[in-house]
Write an enzyme that holds these catalytic residues in place. Structure first.
Site: not given
Length: 218
Positions: A185-186
């Protein structure tokens, strides 16, 4: 095909899943409960495999175009003041990656790496307005004679606890090839010249190494 950054995690996950499955099969006497546990273990393994996949992309090399560095959804298109490297106004295009997206980071343009810096920081959710300045991140600038300079910034999210950056100063950057990886997640921000023609829209889904984010105005 899986990314090299995932080999160790995939191996550990596989060992844990197999071990847990054997224990469940031996010690859970209720059939329906045992089935649920086994299915949950399989789903967990599949999610890990999906996260670290590294699909081949059909990159069309073009020094007039900026390709998306990652898979995900466009969440920001705006004029901002970039204060780390350019110290002037730029067009920012941000792509958010969910945990189910491919997390390989690719060079948006070809050329040479003229700046690369790692910043330790917080782990705010990736879409937080201050994430690009306060979260763990890396900043890389690639330059070629046709397009000029493009800055891209890997930003860790609330789940991302490690950013991998392969881009080193003076490296030759080949458009669409691996330049890094972000685990779980980013977001990636692109900073482009103000006279750039933007080819994407807010909420548009993009593919790393294929989707044309921007190009020189003709």
């Amino acid at each position: 095909m899986f990314h090299k950054e995932g080999y160790k995690i995939i191996f550990i996950t596989f060992v844990i899943v197999v071990g847990a499955a054997l224990i469940a099969d031996s010690f859970i006497g209720i059939n329906w409960l045992r089935t649920i546990v086994l299915l949950a273990l399989i789903v967990f393994l599949v999610l890990i495999l999906q996260f670290f996949r590294n699909p081949k992309r059909n990159t069309v090399l073009n020094d007039n175009q900026v390709l998306s560095p990652v898979d995900g959804k466009v969440v920001v298109i705006e004029e901002v003041y970039e204060k780390e490297y350019f110290k002037e106004k730029r067009l920012q295009v941000s792509v958010f990656m969910s945990p189910i997206n491919v997390h390989v980071t690719r060079y948006p343009i070809g050329g040479h790496v003229i700046f690369s810096k790692y910043h330790p920081g917080k782990y705010l959710v990736a879409w937080h307005p201050k994430a690009s300045e306060e979260n763990e991140r890396t900043t890389v600038v690639v330059e070629n004679q046709t397009y000029g300079k493009v800055l891209y910034r890997q930003i860790a999210g609330a789940l991302a606890k490690r950013i991998v950056n392969y881009a080193q100063l003076n490296d030759k950057a080949v458009q669409g090839t691996d330049s890094g990886f972000i685990k779980f997640g980013s977001r990636v921000d692109l900073f482009l010249p103000l006279d750039t023609k933007i080819n994407v829209e807010i909420n548009q889904k993009v593919r790393g190494g294929e989707t044309v984010i921007a190009e020189l105005k003709k």
